[in-house]
Design a protein around this motif. Structure first.
Motif, short mmCIF file in Angstrom:
data_model
loop_
_atom_site.label_atom_id
_atom_site.label_comp_id
_atom_site.label_asym_id
_atom_site.label_seq_id
_atom_site.Cartn_x
_atom_site.Cartn_y
_atom_site.Cartn_z
N UNK A 127 -2.80 -7.52 -3.91
CA UNK A 127 -3.05 -8.75 -3.14
C UNK A 127 -4.54 -9.08 -3.16
N UNK A 128 -4.96 -9.95 -4.03
CA UNK A 128 -6.33 -10.46 -3.93
C UNK A 128 -6.42 -11.30 -2.66
N UNK A 164 -3.99 -3.01 -2.74
CA UNK A 164 -3.05 -2.61 -3.79
C UNK A 164 -2.30 -1.39 -3.32
N UNK A 165 -1.05 -1.30 -3.69
CA UNK A 165 -0.30 -0.14 -3.23
C UNK A 165 1.05 0.00 -3.91
N UNK A 166 1.74 1.01 -3.47
CA UNK A 166 3.10 1.27 -3.96
C UNK A 166 3.96 1.59 -2.76
N UNK A 167 5.18 1.15 -2.83
CA UNK A 167 6.06 1.41 -1.70
C UNK A 167 7.49 1.67 -2.16
N UNK A 168 8.25 2.25 -1.26
CA UNK A 168 9.68 2.43 -1.48
C UNK A 168 10.38 1.43 -0.57
N UNK A 212 8.06 1.26 3.01
CA UNK A 212 6.94 2.11 3.38
C UNK A 212 6.31 2.66 2.12
N UNK A 213 5.03 2.98 2.24
CA UNK A 213 4.35 3.48 1.06
C UNK A 213 2.88 3.75 1.37
N UNK A 214 2.08 3.67 0.35
CA UNK A 214 0.64 3.87 0.52
C UNK A 214 -0.10 2.66 -0.04
N UNK A 215 -1.16 2.31 0.66
CA UNK A 215 -1.89 1.11 0.25
C UNK A 215 -3.38 1.36 0.34
N UNK A 216 -4.11 0.91 -0.67
CA UNK A 216 -5.56 1.00 -0.67
C UNK A 216 -6.13 -0.39 -0.39
N UNK A 217 -7.08 -0.46 0.52
CA UNK A 217 -7.67 -1.75 0.86
C UNK A 217 -9.17 -1.72 0.62
N UNK A 218 -9.64 -2.80 0.09
CA UNK A 218 -11.08 -2.99 -0.01
C UNK A 218 -11.39 -4.28 0.72
N UNK A 219 -12.21 -4.20 1.78
CA UNK A 219 -12.58 -5.41 2.52
C UNK A 219 -14.08 -5.64 2.36
N UNK A 238 -10.40 1.55 2.64
CA UNK A 238 -9.36 2.04 3.55
C UNK A 238 -8.14 2.54 2.78
N UNK A 239 -7.44 3.42 3.42
CA UNK A 239 -6.11 3.80 2.93
C UNK A 239 -5.16 3.63 4.10
N UNK A 240 -4.05 2.98 3.86
CA UNK A 240 -3.15 2.72 4.99
C UNK A 240 -1.71 3.05 4.61
N UNK A 241 -0.92 3.21 5.66
CA UNK A 241 0.50 3.54 5.51
C UNK A 241 1.32 2.39 6.09
N UNK A 242 1.56 1.38 5.29
CA UNK A 242 2.30 0.24 5.84
C UNK A 242 3.77 0.58 6.10
N UNK A 243 4.26 0.13 7.21
CA UNK A 243 5.69 0.22 7.52
C UNK A 243 6.14 -1.22 7.75
N UNK A 244 6.99 -1.69 6.87
CA UNK A 244 7.26 -3.13 6.87
C UNK A 244 8.76 -3.42 6.92
#
Lengths: 517, 193
Positions: free
Chosen positions: A289-290, A327-331, A343-350, A406-412
């Motif tokens: 996601x740009x 950017x990330x990957x999820x199941x 859910x998965x792992x996501x890297x963020x650059x702000x 950042x590294x985040x654990x999105x639950x969506x």
């Protein structure tokens, strides 16, 4: 079926016969319909989501680790509730088995031959699994007994165990009752052949203690014939082959009693591997996601009359939105017809930009902090090398970057609003617990004239919420998602002791690629 | 529960009535879906989507004709819509060279009676079996089929002819039907005038 009923009314025949055909759907179908018709009664709460998450993780663990979800081998060897009864029945009638050596030797031979067979003969594996799990009434059908008799009478001298296996294989193929089941298991077997071979080669198989009581009757035939090495497929005479064919025809006519039909139909459905069922609902997604990063600054001070505390902080800073990326990957798990849990792992650059001027030498300045004990604000001395007097002409203009990694654990949760042809429209929300592992912060001084660089002021943990809507384009084996996304940070970027509060938000365009397992 | 009670309950969106209606009709409807589908799972998906349409559109049922027929039409249309989403399907119905299609013997199961006939139908190529199902069993005309499948009416006719020939061959091979005996024509002696 009467062979003489051809009347020329072909369509009439088809209609009559097909109208008699019934199938009983699995409970899953009604549950899905019910959930679709009455979504309010099943609308997932947070607790339900957490429960699903836990279950998903648990099942994922079971499917990857030490369990044997592909474990036809284990199933075939150990899970055999009917075997004892079958064996007793067969032994009482003295139909199948006449061991010439000791029981111990038989078991050893059985073990060896069985391992060989399940490595090489997929149909035999299927047959074994089916046989070990089917009810007694099917086991005791005439065809099986007659075939076994036929086999046991073929005690010629030559030939190898392989031929006997081929004979069994031939019989399995001729016995069309197992057709559906065989297809399912065979495909699954092909996929997991490597895994199965590993199991066989490992101690897992060798340490299985096969009790003699668990060896089913037909298995014993295999072991006996392997042991004796005296059976050949070619030894079945034409007459005997006709006998088998006749048995099959008779069986076809008598076999499909209601309970058998139900069992056969349900077997293939119920005995699909658990992993496969889950796989149908699971998908793997990668996305990027740009985004453009914005922020809102506020102050929280008590008892301070400084310029920092009294001015509108957003207006005194020359700031510009910056470019960020996620950017990330999820199941993805589709737990209802229209609902997905991700859910998965996501890297963020702000990133956020501030216009400033580079000073010629460090300047002593202050920033406003809050005392956690008293709650009152106080000024703390810092040094600065950048001035808030932007583009003065006398100093070198410079752009300061407020960055975080950042590294985040999105639950969506995603909900399908509509579906048309190969395009679906989704909306989704997400909560993203976030760990900030790096970055830099440029804080405005108490007098609003300088910036102080202080990476340690960035809070390590934070929480973000996301909202997104996207179109899902179904392609051949992939799904492509495109849509806008908004991400909002709940807590301030900075630690609590700072009087400056920053709440960034990002607006971006998400591109995702999903593939089923 | 009578059909009328089930219907009234469904109109009120009553879950018990919906389940009763579903339980009553689903075995037969799944049999229909199965004839169109690639496998049982696809058939269940078709059934699920079909019944959702049934329940959401049940207020459109006007008590003209049997409820089963109305449900059946919705389910069949759902099957066709799902099939049309599949690219393979559009390729299949445009097949013009039937000679290139061969049925492998092992594809034909030998489970008896109704199921055997159904399985023989299912062993046909996708385009063939769809047209055959719609024309011979569901009773749609070639014109209706052409509209449903977005094909020419002539294509529907030719597909059906080939499907029928292929299915006859399979049924004869499976000894479900026998070859029709050629009619023997008797010629009377011509009396001299």
């Amino acid at each position: 079926m009467d062979n003489d009923f051809y009347t020329g009314e072909f369509e009439q025949l088809l209609k009559e016969k097909t109208d008699l055909f019934r199938m009983f759907p699995s409970k899953r179908v009604w549950h899905s319909i019910y959930n679709n018709l009455h979504p309010s009664r099943r609308w997932p709460s947070v607790i339900m989501s957490l429960l699903l998450m836990s279950s998903l993780s648990f099942i994922g663990y079971l499917n990857t680790g030490g369990n044997n979800s592909n474990g036809h081998t284990t199933l075939a060897i150990t899970k055999n509730p009917n075997a004892i009864n079958n064996q007793e029945t067969a032994e009482n009638k003295n139909i199948f088995f006449s061991a010439r050596k000791t029981q111990k030797q038989t078991i050893v031979n059985y073990n060896t031959s069985f391992a060989d067979v399940i490595t090489n003969e997929t149909d035999f594996l299927t047959y074994t699994i089916v046989k070990n799990n089917r009810p007694n009434y099917i086991y005791n059908t005439t065809a099986v007994k007659e075939f076994a008799k036929l086999v046991s009478n073929k005690n010629t001298e030559q030939n190898s165990s392989k031929n006997f296996e081929q004979a069994v294989d031939t019989y399995i193929k001729s016995n069309k009752n197992f057709a559906d089941i065989a297809v399912t298991n065979k495909r699954q077997y092909a996929k997991n052949k490597k895994r199965r071979s590993q199991i066989i080669n490992s101690n897992e198989l060798s340490t299985v203690n096969i009790e003699s009581s668990l060896i089913t009757t037909t298995d014993k035939i295999v072991s006996t014939k392997v042991e004796n090495s005296n059976f050949d497929l070619n030894d079945i005479s034409k007459e005997d082959k006709n006998t088998i064919a006749k048995i099959d025809i008779i069986e076809d006519k008598n076999r499909l009693k209601n309970e058998e039909k139900v069992w056969i139909e349900n077997y293939a459905l119920q005995n699909k591997l658990a992993g496969k069922k889950w796989k149908q609902h699971l998908a793997f997604q990668i996305y990027v996601t740009p985004a453009v990063n914005y922020r809102k600054l506020t102050t929280e001070s008590r008892g301070s009359t400084t310029a920092f505390a009294t001015a509108d902080i957003n207006n005194v800073i020359s700031q510009k939105p910056g470019f960020g990326i996620e950017a990330g990957a999820s199941i993805n798990y589709a737990f209802a017809n229209r609902m997905q849990l991700k859910t998965g792992l996501q890297l963020n650059y702000t990133n956020y930009n501030i216009d400033a001027d580079q000073t010629n030498h460090p300047i002593i300045t202050t920033i406003l902090l809050n005392d956690p004990n008293t709650g009152y604000s106080y000024s703390a001395a810092r040094t600065s090398t950048t001035s808030n007097v932007f583009n003065s002409g006398a100093l070198q203009p410079v752009t300061l970057h407020n960055r975080t990694y950042q590294i985040s654990l999105p639950i969506a949760l995603a909900y399908k609003l509509s579906s048309e042809n190969n395009v679906d429209w989704f909306v989704g929300i997400s909560a993203q617990p976030t760990y900030v592992f790096g970055g830099n912060a440029h804080l405005i001084s108490t007098d609003l004239k300088s910036y102080v660089s202080d990476p340690s002021s960035i809070s390590t943990w934070n929480l973000n919420f996301g909202f997104e809507t996207y179109m899902n384009f179904k392609m051949r084996s992939y799904n492509l998602q495109v849509g806008p996304q908004v991400r909002y940070q709940v807590y301030s970027t900075y630690r609590k002791y700072l009087a400056l509060i920053e709440k960034p938000y990002a607006v971006g365009l998400k591109f995702g690629l999903t593939k089923g397992f | 529960m009578t059909e009328e009670l089930m219907l009234n309950g469904c109109l009120r969106n009553n879950a018990t009535s919906q389940e009763a209606l579903y339980s009553h009709f689903s075995p037969k409807m799944l049999g229909i879906c199965y004839r169109f589908a690639k496998n049982r799972e696809d058939a269940e998906d078709m059934l699920q989507e079909g019944f959702i349409k049934v329940f959401t559109q049940i207020h459109q049922y006007r008590n003209e004709g049997a409820l089963e027929g109305w449900i059946r039409r919705i389910v069949v249309h759902t099957c066709i819509n799902i099939l049309k989403k599949n690219k393979k399907f559009s390729d299949s119905v445009d097949i013009t060279n039937a000679n290139s299609i061969r049925i492998r013997e092992e594809m034909i199961p030998s489970i008896i009676q109704a199921k055997q006939v159904v399985e023989c139908i299912r062993s046909l190529p996708l385009g063939y079996k769809t047209v055959l199902n719609l024309y011979a069993i569901e009773g749609y005309s070639h014109k209706e089929i052409a509209l449903m499948l977005d094909i020419e009416e002539s294509t529907s006719r030719s597909q059906y002819t080939r499907a029928k020939a292929m299915l006859e061959e399979i049924l004869i091979r499976k000894k479900i039907i026998q070859k029709p005996k050629k009619k023997i024509k008797f010629y009377g002696a011509v009396s001299p005038s």
